[in-house]
Design a protein around this motif. Structure first.
Motif, PDB file in Angstrom:
ATOM      1  N   GLY A  37       0.541  -5.456  -4.077  1.00  0.00           N
ATOM      2  CA  GLY A  37       0.221  -4.078  -4.416  1.00  0.00           C
ATOM      3  C   GLY A  37      -0.005  -3.848  -5.896  1.00  0.00           C
ATOM      4  O   GLY A  37       0.060  -2.717  -6.366  1.00  0.00           O
ATOM      5  N   ALA A  89      -0.554   3.928  -2.251  1.00  0.00           N
ATOM      6  CA  ALA A  89      -1.811   4.499  -1.772  1.00  0.00           C
ATOM      7  C   ALA A  89      -1.537   5.574  -0.723  1.00  0.00           C
ATOM      8  O   ALA A  89      -2.109   6.670  -0.763  1.00  0.00           O
ATOM      9  CB  ALA A  89      -2.688   3.393  -1.205  1.00  0.00           C
ATOM     10  N   ARG A 113       0.815  -1.227   0.000  1.00  0.00           N
ATOM     11  CA  ARG A 113       0.000   0.000   0.000  1.00  0.00           C
ATOM     12  C   ARG A 113       0.844   1.271   0.000  1.00  0.00           C
ATOM     13  O   ARG A 113       0.312   2.349   0.249  1.00  0.00           O
ATOM     14  CB  ARG A 113      -0.940   0.021   1.212  1.00  0.00           C
ATOM     15  CG  ARG A 113      -2.273  -0.639   0.960  1.00  0.00           C
ATOM     16  CD  ARG A 113      -2.157  -2.129   0.912  1.00  0.00           C
ATOM     17  NE  ARG A 113      -3.370  -2.753   0.433  1.00  0.00           N
ATOM     18  CZ  ARG A 113      -3.451  -4.025   0.075  1.00  0.00           C
ATOM     19  NH1 ARG A 113      -2.375  -4.799   0.104  1.00  0.00           N
ATOM     20  NH2 ARG A 113      -4.559  -4.525  -0.349  1.00  0.00           N
ATOM     21  N   HIS A 164      -2.736  -1.302  -6.684  1.00  0.00           N
ATOM     22  CA  HIS A 164      -2.339   0.073  -6.362  1.00  0.00           C
ATOM     23  C   HIS A 164      -1.369   0.597  -7.404  1.00  0.00           C
ATOM     24  O   HIS A 164      -1.404   1.775  -7.754  1.00  0.00           O
ATOM     25  CB  HIS A 164      -1.716   0.128  -4.968  1.00  0.00           C
ATOM     26  CG  HIS A 164      -2.694  -0.141  -3.877  1.00  0.00           C
ATOM     27  ND1 HIS A 164      -3.712   0.732  -3.588  1.00  0.00           N
ATOM     28  CD2 HIS A 164      -2.824  -1.174  -3.025  1.00  0.00           C
ATOM     29  CE1 HIS A 164      -4.433   0.232  -2.590  1.00  0.00           C
ATOM     30  NE2 HIS A 164      -3.912  -0.926  -2.238  1.00  0.00           N
ATOM     31  N   HIS A 193      -3.199   1.556 -10.690  1.00  0.00           N
ATOM     32  CA  HIS A 193      -4.066   2.729 -10.550  1.00  0.00           C
ATOM     33  C   HIS A 193      -3.276   3.998 -10.274  1.00  0.00           C
ATOM     34  O   HIS A 193      -3.716   5.086 -10.663  1.00  0.00           O
ATOM     35  CB  HIS A 193      -5.144   2.463  -9.514  1.00  0.00           C
ATOM     36  CG  HIS A 193      -6.139   1.447 -10.010  1.00  0.00           C
ATOM     37  ND1 HIS A 193      -7.029   1.752 -11.010  1.00  0.00           N
ATOM     38  CD2 HIS A 193      -6.308   0.145  -9.718  1.00  0.00           C
ATOM     39  CE1 HIS A 193      -7.738   0.652 -11.286  1.00  0.00           C
ATOM     40  NE2 HIS A 193      -7.308  -0.329 -10.523  1.00  0.00           N
TER      41      HIS A 193
END
Lengths: 69, 269
Positions: free
Chosen positions: B102, B75, B72, B105, B108
């Protein structure tokens, strides 16, 4: 660069004996000690290419330029 | 040069916990030298990392640092950038961290094109947990969970990131330390999501299982791979090349949206 113008600093306490500096030094400045850690055995041969400094994963070797000049 | 390391490292945490010959130390050294080139204020830089061997980097570097949960890191970094856009964000992830847990993540963050630099240290294995195979383990290589070799193909991170929309993508090996330093400088100047895949080495949990020799031999092998780049498939391709494009950046678009919404007198909900 002229030979023998560089001073090598070596921190034995941080050395983990990976052998990268010994294998990568083009001038064979380093040898191994009883614990397989690097030893600066012929500092006069150093050409100042800094390969040992760049590839040392433990930051124990530093090359000081123009130390004697 | 010694003074530079003293400036950017938390010296009371050294020597670090990484194994002898670990590539993470070489990457962190290149990052420190890149910071010397960039001359950012240490309070203006945020280093974010995930979990794994590479996750320790945030503990050793003396910047604003954040050690986050597994996978993460991007993020959390997105949150920091959205809250304080003036900060320079560098995200360190391992291959397991970035592409396995991940993975979502990662794609994106690429798609959003948010202004930060992600450095994926790819050592082809989950090193910290004992050498399980990761999505980046090349086909046929052995791991603790693949004693006869992996069956799956590995990701091509630069191609994946490019397809997902990242605007600066490059792959570099730790053998190319000076190029790595230049690429970190270039990536931090880039406006948008910059992703560097750094091919690293794990001499203990990956190299030893695959009879790849000591750390120096693994580095020499990498030199051979880099020299023959472009000839083979997968990992062998495009070392040091940069794929760069121009796309709208997330924070700028977000600020435009705020201005637009304020003009209208708020939203109609």
């Amino acid at each position: 660069m002229a030979k023998g113008k560089h001073k090598l600093h070596f921190d034995r306490e941080k050395c983990k004996a990976c052998g990268i500096c010994i294998a990568f030094c083009p001038a064979n400045v380093f040898t191994v000690d009883i614990d397989y850690c690097a030893v600066i055995s012929s500092p006069d041969k150093c050409t100042g290419c800094r390969r040992c400094e760049l590839y040392c994963p433990d930051y124990c070797i530093f090359v000081e330029e123009d130390y004697y000049g | 040069m010694c003074a530079v390391y003293h400036k950017y490292l938390r010296l009371d945490h050294l020597p670090h916990i990484w194994c002898p010959g670990c590539g993470n130390g070489i990457v962190m050294g290149a990052f420190i030298r890149a910071m010397e080139d960039l001359k950012y204020d240490q309070n203006e830089v945020v280093v974010v990392s995930g979990i794994g061997c590479s996750g320790r980097i945030s503990g050793y570097l003396d910047f604003n640092t954040l050690h986050t949960t597994h996978g993460r890191a991007l993020a959390f970094a997105t949150g920091i950038k959205a809250a304080e856009p003036r900060l320079k964000i560098f995200v360190f992830m391992g291959d397991g961290d970035a592409t396995a847990i991940g993975g979502n993540h990662l794609i994106h963050a690429c798609r959003r094109n948010i202004d930060m630099t992600a450095i994926i240290i790819n050592n082809c294995t989950f090193g910290m947990t004992g050498g399980q195979f990761s999505p980046m383990t090349p086909k046929g290589k052995k791991a603790s969970t693949a004693p006869y070799g992996t069956v799956e193909r590995n990701f091509d991170i630069p191609a994946l990131a490019q397809a997902a929309g990242a605007t600066l993508v490059a792959r570099v090996g730790i053998y190319q330390v000076n190029l790595l330093r230049e690429l970190i400088v270039k990536a931090s100047h880039h406006k948008g999501f910059a992703l560097l895949e750094v091919i690293s080495q794990c001499p203990v949990n990956y190299g030893r299982r695959n009879q790849m020799g000591d750390p120096a031999e693994m580095l020499e092998d990498q030199k051979g791979i880099i020299k023959s780049a472009g000839l083979g498939q997968g990992l062998e391709n495009y070392f040091g090349q940069i794929f760069q494009s121009e796309q709208p950046e997330f924070i700028e678009e977000y600020n435009k949206m705020i201005v637009q919404a304020q003009k209208k007198g708020g939203c109609d909900v």
